[in-house]
Scaffold this motif. Sequence first.
Motif, PDB file in Angstrom:
ATOM      1  N   GLY A   1      20.849  11.674  70.868  1.00 11.96           N
ATOM      2  CA  GLY A   1      22.063  12.280  71.441  1.00 11.96           C
ATOM      3  C   GLY A   1      23.441  11.483  71.510  1.00 11.96           C
ATOM      4  O   GLY A   1      23.580  10.565  70.665  1.00 11.96           O
ATOM      5  N   THR A   2      24.323  12.008  72.377  1.00 19.68           N
ATOM      6  CA  THR A   2      25.511  11.200  72.494  1.00 19.68           C
ATOM      7  C   THR A   2      25.991  10.712  73.755  1.00 19.68           C
ATOM      8  O   THR A   2      25.515  11.562  74.887  1.00 19.68           O
ATOM      9  N   VAL A   3      26.562   9.516  74.087  1.00 17.63           N
ATOM     10  CA  VAL A   3      27.109   9.220  75.448  1.00 17.63           C
ATOM     11  C   VAL A   3      28.573   8.952  75.355  1.00 17.63           C
ATOM     12  O   VAL A   3      29.092   8.874  74.203  1.00 17.63           O
ATOM     13  N   ASP A   4      29.205   8.938  76.454  1.00 18.12           N
ATOM     14  CA  ASP A   4      30.796   8.867  76.510  1.00 18.12           C
ATOM     15  C   ASP A   4      31.028   7.624  76.015  1.00 18.12           C
ATOM     16  O   ASP A   4      32.074   7.138  75.252  1.00 18.12           O
ATOM     17  N   ASP A   5      30.354   6.325  76.642  1.00 21.32           N
ATOM     18  CA  ASP A   5      30.548   4.934  76.283  1.00 21.32           C
ATOM     19  C   ASP A   5      29.511   4.234  75.356  1.00 21.32           C
ATOM     20  O   ASP A   5      28.459   4.262  76.135  1.00 21.32           O
ATOM     21  N   GLY A   6      29.860   3.680  74.404  1.00 17.73           N
ATOM     22  CA  GLY A   6      28.970   2.755  73.648  1.00 17.73           C
ATOM     23  C   GLY A   6      28.298   1.665  74.372  1.00 17.73           C
ATOM     24  O   GLY A   6      27.224   1.417  73.844  1.00 17.73           O
ATOM     25  N   ARG A   7      28.987   1.201  75.367  1.00 21.71           N
ATOM     26  CA  ARG A   7      28.206   0.189  76.172  1.00 21.71           C
ATOM     27  C   ARG A   7      27.039   0.501  76.984  1.00 21.71           C
ATOM     28  O   ARG A   7      26.501  -0.474  77.497  1.00 21.71           O
ATOM     29  N   LEU A   8      26.992   1.905  77.216  1.00 23.19           N
ATOM     30  CA  LEU A   8      25.630   2.309  77.692  1.00 23.19           C
ATOM     31  C   LEU A   8      24.465   2.500  76.998  1.00 23.19           C
ATOM     32  O   LEU A   8      23.387   2.234  77.543  1.00 23.19           O
ATOM     33  N   ILE A   9      24.547   2.341  75.631  1.00 28.84           N
ATOM     34  CA  ILE A   9      23.431   2.392  74.780  1.00 28.84           C
ATOM     35  C   ILE A   9      22.464   1.267  75.194  1.00 28.84           C
ATOM     36  O   ILE A   9      21.187   1.365  75.483  1.00 28.84           O
ATOM     37  N   PRO A  10      22.842   0.021  75.153  1.00 29.90           N
ATOM     38  CA  PRO A  10      21.795  -1.324  75.255  1.00 29.90           C
ATOM     39  C   PRO A  10      21.281  -1.037  76.636  1.00 29.90           C
ATOM     40  O   PRO A  10      20.025  -1.285  76.946  1.00 29.90           O
ATOM     41  N   VAL A  11      21.854  -0.605  77.593  1.00 31.95           N
ATOM     42  CA  VAL A  11      21.506  -0.531  79.159  1.00 31.95           C
ATOM     43  C   VAL A  11      20.595   0.755  78.922  1.00 31.95           C
ATOM     44  O   VAL A  11      19.364   0.422  79.604  1.00 31.95           O
TER      45      VAL A  11
ATOM     46  N   THR B   1      33.474   6.638  72.218  1.00 35.60           N
ATOM     47  CA  THR B   1      34.251   5.397  72.175  1.00 35.60           C
ATOM     48  C   THR B   1      33.781   5.020  70.736  1.00 35.60           C
ATOM     49  O   THR B   1      32.911   5.334  70.087  1.00 35.60           O
ATOM     50  N   ALA B   2      34.305   3.455  70.608  1.00 37.19           N
ATOM     51  CA  ALA B   2      34.058   2.948  69.388  1.00 37.19           C
ATOM     52  C   ALA B   2      32.667   2.771  69.057  1.00 37.19           C
ATOM     53  O   ALA B   2      32.071   2.109  70.131  1.00 37.19           O
ATOM     54  N   PRO B   3      31.918   2.948  67.873  1.00 36.33           N
ATOM     55  CA  PRO B   3      30.263   2.725  67.991  1.00 36.33           C
ATOM     56  C   PRO B   3      30.249   1.137  68.085  1.00 36.33           C
ATOM     57  O   PRO B   3      30.921   0.214  67.606  1.00 36.33           O
ATOM     58  N   VAL B   4      29.028   0.809  68.583  1.00 34.36           N
ATOM     59  CA  VAL B   4      28.604  -0.489  68.789  1.00 34.36           C
ATOM     60  C   VAL B   4      27.458  -0.667  67.950  1.00 34.36           C
ATOM     61  O   VAL B   4      26.397  -0.031  68.165  1.00 34.36           O
ATOM     62  N   GLY B   5      27.165  -1.802  67.184  1.00 35.96           N
ATOM     63  CA  GLY B   5      26.031  -1.871  66.421  1.00 35.96           C
ATOM     64  C   GLY B   5      25.691  -1.018  65.317  1.00 35.96           C
ATOM     65  O   GLY B   5      26.346  -0.066  65.375  1.00 35.96           O
ATOM     66  N   PRO B   6      24.466  -1.132  64.871  1.00 33.33           N
ATOM     67  CA  PRO B   6      23.977  -0.243  63.879  1.00 33.33           C
ATOM     68  C   PRO B   6      23.565   1.094  64.394  1.00 33.33           C
ATOM     69  O   PRO B   6      23.390   1.246  65.758  1.00 33.33           O
ATOM     70  N   ALA B   7      23.450   2.273  63.712  1.00 29.40           N
ATOM     71  CA  ALA B   7      23.212   3.459  64.372  1.00 29.40           C
ATOM     72  C   ALA B   7      21.727   3.671  64.815  1.00 29.40           C
ATOM     73  O   ALA B   7      21.323   4.399  65.521  1.00 29.40           O
ATOM     74  N   SER B   8      20.758   2.838  64.271  1.00 26.91           N
ATOM     75  CA  SER B   8      19.385   2.805  64.757  1.00 26.91           C
ATOM     76  C   SER B   8      18.803   1.379  65.212  1.00 26.91           C
ATOM     77  O   SER B   8      19.110   0.675  64.241  1.00 26.91           O
ATOM     78  N   THR B   9      18.230   1.232  65.978  1.00 24.91           N
ATOM     79  CA  THR B   9      17.711  -0.055  66.556  1.00 24.91           C
ATOM     80  C   THR B   9      16.342   0.188  67.078  1.00 24.91           C
ATOM     81  O   THR B   9      16.002   1.295  67.349  1.00 24.91           O
ATOM     82  N   ALA B  10      15.763  -0.943  67.095  1.00 27.49           N
ATOM     83  CA  ALA B  10      14.152  -0.816  67.613  1.00 27.49           C
ATOM     84  C   ALA B  10      14.047  -1.685  68.471  1.00 27.49           C
ATOM     85  O   ALA B  10      14.411  -3.074  68.403  1.00 27.49           O
ATOM     86  N   HIS B  11      13.366  -1.490  69.598  1.00 24.83           N
ATOM     87  CA  HIS B  11      13.145  -2.669  70.740  1.00 24.83           C
ATOM     88  C   HIS B  11      11.797  -2.590  71.107  1.00 24.83           C
ATOM     89  O   HIS B  11      11.393  -1.520  71.439  1.00 24.83           O
ATOM     90  N   GLY B  12      11.193  -3.838  71.104  1.00 24.47           N
ATOM     91  CA  GLY B  12       9.757  -3.922  71.716  1.00 24.47           C
ATOM     92  C   GLY B  12       9.726  -4.054  73.214  1.00 24.47           C
ATOM     93  O   GLY B  12      10.649  -4.389  74.070  1.00 24.47           O
TER      94      GLY B  12
END
Length: 228
Positions: free
Chosen positions: A182-192, A214-225
């Motif tokens: 999906g899409t969020v307004d602020d890229g800083r919200l993604i890691p949160v 906003t401006a993209p942050v980091g790669p388009a796809s990440t994986a987190h354990g």
Amino acid sequence: MKHRTIGELMTRNVVSVSLDTVFKDIARLLADHDISAVPVVDGAGRPAGVVSEGDLLRKAANRSDLTGRTPVPHLEAWERAKSEGRTAGEIMSAPAVCAHPEWTVVEAARLMEVQNVKQLPVVNETDELLGIVSRSDLLRVFLRRDQAIEDEISHDILVGTLGLAPGAVTADVKGGEVSLHGTVDDGRLIPVLVRLCTGVDGVVSVSERLTSRTAPVGPASTAHGAPS
């Protein structure tokens, strides 16, 4: 989010022994109840230590092997004293490493890892024994249904905590693995968002394909354990 607590996961009908319980009675209890350790309680019902199969096997390992095929292991003085013990108070690993019923799975798992133990007696505020929790008990959170995980993320995190519009971000869950789209307004919200989803009971991993306005942050796809 509501995490399952140790009080919900622990075994309440605890098999325990007293300080003066003898070796053979301990071994018989472990076999009869198909368990690998028992808390040792004092006269006030407080855990003084734990006797495990490893503690009992130390006695067998310390004996001479008449075949000569295996050497007698080197034991420190305290280990030798325990191997020669005959009661729970002499054999047990002490002091007891304990948990509290309000703890989360993460707290108990970290303590088990740091202390290198497989079970934790659970005590109240006055250190009286309430139950016992094992590694297998902690793993039960990963048996949680995918739909329950998906509902919690969608309702409690995406809408309730972050205030996202319904449907802006979707969470697909399969085998405890969460995929966010999906899409969020602020890229800083993604890691949160990823961190919050990782903390949900039963989640094994989180991957995301999120875009931001906003401006993209980091790669388009990440994986987190998931945290241990």
